[in-house]
Design an enzyme around this catalytic site. Structure first.
Site, PDB file in Angstrom:
ATOM      1  N   CYS A 171      23.373  36.929  47.496  1.00 47.13           N
ATOM      2  CA  CYS A 171      22.948  35.944  48.490  1.00 47.13           C
ATOM      3  C   CYS A 171      24.143  35.251  49.145  1.00 47.13           C
ATOM      4  CB  CYS A 171      21.998  34.928  47.860  1.00 47.13           C
ATOM      5  SG  CYS A 171      22.571  34.223  46.306  1.00 47.13           S
ATOM      6  N   TYR A 172      25.078  34.750  48.347  1.00 44.15           N
ATOM      7  CA  TYR A 172      26.268  34.125  48.929  1.00 44.15           C
ATOM      8  C   TYR A 172      27.079  35.103  49.788  1.00 44.15           C
ATOM      9  CZ  TYR A 172      26.131  29.703  46.200  1.00 44.15           C
ATOM     10  OH  TYR A 172      25.816  28.478  45.677  1.00 44.15           O
TER      11      TYR A 172
END
Length: 346
Positions: free
Chosen positions: A150-151
């Site tokens: 996600c990051y």
């Protein structure tokens, strides 16, 4: 097409169910979870009543391959590298939402994930990094997709246009990441309790986050040279959302409007990346429940420094949504199929 979801009882797994239940070309054939096998999914997640009521199963590669044509792994690190190679040998397409096949070097995986790499290096070589907008051509013919974290999704979609255009100093990149609590999964942990996170913001894993080498690898592939980033992560008192604010030194002063125009041109064919006009900054709420990545740009000509604000829903574009987008690319379907949800607001 019949699909299986391994690790269907977690947040990313249930998000896959939510999105795939609206996909016109998909039938969810089986939900696999060894820890909760024998339980109906709607007994764990009652909101799925009348939508998906399949029973979670305990199944190995042989049975999965007999019943499914494509498998999603929504599992913790260490699971897919044991099972995916067996499915690959049987001709099954695998899309892995964990970090098991993202890093190109087994030693790097062992260093950052603190566990041995047990898959074959030949399987690692088969894996395509599934950042949909950047690696679309390679994804089309892939049998194994390493779905990005996600990051890294928020960061790389934010910074890679500037890297490719040669606008920034690669050794000046600083990333301030903020995440909602669902990014930590559904397991009970003291640090994720309401009384611990409510009305508080806390930093965690400074200099030790497993997404650091993934971000650096993504930049280096485009830049063609080595880089090291400073990446700081913070837990926010919200359920969903990732915001990455990225700072990098500009090689030469340029106006905000110039860079915004460059970014809009870079992403002109991409349905899920929205670049904001000057002075308008994206918020996590504005992409909640959707597969969008929204990007805001500010070029400080006085310093000169580029600031990029990139937001996604960590469970959709940062996990299940991007996985489905990659499936659509592999199957030759329109990338937006099953993913055209308007963000939930407020």
């Amino acid at each position: 097409m019949k699909i299986a979801i391994v690790g269907a009882n977690g947040y990313s797994g249930v998000e896959l169910i939510r999105l795939l239940s609206q996909h016109p070309h998909i039938e969810i054939e089986m939900l696999v979870s060894h820890s909760t096998s024998g339980t109906a999914i709607n007994a764990i997640y009652p909101h799925l009543t009348g939508i998906c009521e399949l029973e979670l199963e305990k199944a190995g590669a042989e049975e999965i391959a007999e019943r499914a044509e494509l498998v999603f792994f929504a599992t913790p690190a260490g699971v897919s590298q044991g099972l995916a190679p067996q499915l690959l040998d049987k001709g099954i397409t695998c899309i892995d939402l964990s970090g098991d096949f993202r890093l190109r070097q087994p030693k790097a995986y062992e260093q950052w994930y603190k566990r041995p790499f047990v898959a074959r290096e030949t399987d690692l070589e088969k894996g395509v990094y599934g950042l949909s907008e950047i690696n679309r051509d390679a994804i089309k013919s892939a049998q194994l997709i390493a779905n990005p974290g996600c990051y890294p999704t928020a960061t790389l979609l934010g910074v890679l246009p500037a890297v490719q255009m040669g606008l920034i100093d690669l050794h000046s990149i600083i990333i301030d990441g903020k995440s909602g609590v669902s990014g930590a999964g559904r397991s009970a942990k003291q640090g994720n309790m309401y009384s611990e996170i409510n009305e508080s913001v806390k930093a965690y894993k400074l200099g030790a986050h497993q997404h650091i080498p993934e971000i650096e690898q993504g930049i280096e592939v485009i830049a063609g040279s080595e880089t090291h980033v400073t990446f700081s992560t913070h837990l926010m008192p919200m359920t969903r959302g990732i915001m990455c604010t990225i700072y990098a030194g500009l090689k030469e002063a340029r106006s905000t409007q110039q860079i915004i125009e460059d970014y809009k041109e870079f992403y002109q064919s991409d349905s899920f990346v929205r670049v904001r006009n000057e002075g308008i900054w994206p918020a996590t709420k504005e992409v909640s429940g959707s597969n969008y990545c929204d990007i805001g740009i500010f070029a400080d000509e006085r310093v000169p420094r580029l600031t990029i604000v990139s937001v996604i829903d960590n469970l959709v574009k940062g996990a299940a949504g991007q996985a489905i987008q990659n499936m659509n690319i592999i199957c030759g379907w329109d990338e937006t199929t099953g993913l055209a949800q308007t963000p939930i607001y407020p």
